[in-house]
Design an enzyme around this catalytic site. Sequence first.
Site, PDB file in Angstrom:
ATOM      1  N   ASP A  94      17.630   2.214  -2.454  1.00  0.00           N
ATOM      2  CA  ASP A  94      17.126   2.152  -1.087  1.00  0.00           C
ATOM      3  C   ASP A  94      18.207   2.704  -0.158  1.00  0.00           C
ATOM      4  O   ASP A  94      19.231   2.056   0.083  1.00  0.00           O
ATOM      5  CB  ASP A  94      16.777   0.705  -0.716  1.00  0.00           C
ATOM      6  CG  ASP A  94      16.087   0.613   0.639  1.00  0.00           C
ATOM      7  OD1 ASP A  94      16.661   1.108   1.637  1.00  0.00           O
ATOM      8  OD2 ASP A  94      14.993   0.040   0.700  1.00  0.00           O
ATOM      9  N   ASP A 105      19.247   0.503   2.963  1.00  0.00           N
ATOM     10  CA  ASP A 105      20.077  -0.639   2.608  1.00  0.00           C
ATOM     11  C   ASP A 105      21.491  -0.212   2.246  1.00  0.00           C
ATOM     12  O   ASP A 105      22.471  -0.887   2.611  1.00  0.00           O
ATOM     13  CB  ASP A 105      19.452  -1.416   1.433  1.00  0.00           C
ATOM     14  CG  ASP A 105      18.260  -2.250   1.862  1.00  0.00           C
ATOM     15  OD1 ASP A 105      18.186  -2.606   3.060  1.00  0.00           O
ATOM     16  OD2 ASP A 105      17.412  -2.569   1.008  1.00  0.00           O
ATOM     17  N   THR A 148       0.814  -1.222   0.000  1.00  0.00           N
ATOM     18  CA  THR A 148       0.000   0.000   0.000  1.00  0.00           C
ATOM     19  C   THR A 148       0.846   1.271   0.000  1.00  0.00           C
ATOM     20  O   THR A 148       0.342   2.357  -0.291  1.00  0.00           O
ATOM     21  CB  THR A 148      -0.909   0.038   1.233  1.00  0.00           C
ATOM     22  OG1 THR A 148      -0.100   0.161   2.418  1.00  0.00           O
ATOM     23  CG2 THR A 148      -1.738  -1.229   1.340  1.00  0.00           C
TER      24      THR A 148
END
Length: 206
Positions: free
Chosen positions: A197, A200, A105
């Site tokens: 990311d 990360d 979502t």
Amino acid sequence: MLHVLKHPLITHKLTQMRKKQTGTKDFRQNLDEIAGLMAYEITRDLPIQKVQIETPVQVCDTYELEKEIILVPILRAGLGMVNGICNLIPTVKVAHVGLYRDEETLEPHVYFEKYPKSIKDSIVMIVDPMLATGGSANVAIDMVKKQGAKSIRLVCLVGAPQGVANVEKEHPDIDIYLAALDEKLNEKGYIVPGLGDAGDRIFGTK
């Protein structure tokens, strides 16, 4: 109001971070340095107050910061910006806001929050490398406003137009500071061209 910081050193270091081959060490170091450079630019208008001190030579009328500064990193990637700002402003206090994004979502969910008691009267800087959909930023701003914070700035490295628009819609009173405004979001909610990311790449978890 949106401010995109067009500083040559910020742009250069961000370019190094964007490169796919940049490893964790260099990614983290450049992030530290950019955060400090951004903090220097962002704090130009901080309120100061007149004080009287004694130097080794004589009494002197001078100025010092009027208010405390509180950093609010959005966990976990926001932690990557804390050291660089602390190196420039060692007296800052650090709150923590833990949010994670539902991969389906893209909605943010809160799992942790902790604030210094002085947040109501301080200048608050919410930090997160990425401003993608704006969902996490809006939740973090809501959270610090509930604590009574009145002077709030959102500081991110890279932002997407959608995220900027969402924050400006929900919080028109908040100044947004970016090192770069990128093109768009892709279907997975990642900033394009972005830098991947950030969490990360900061912590070497992928």
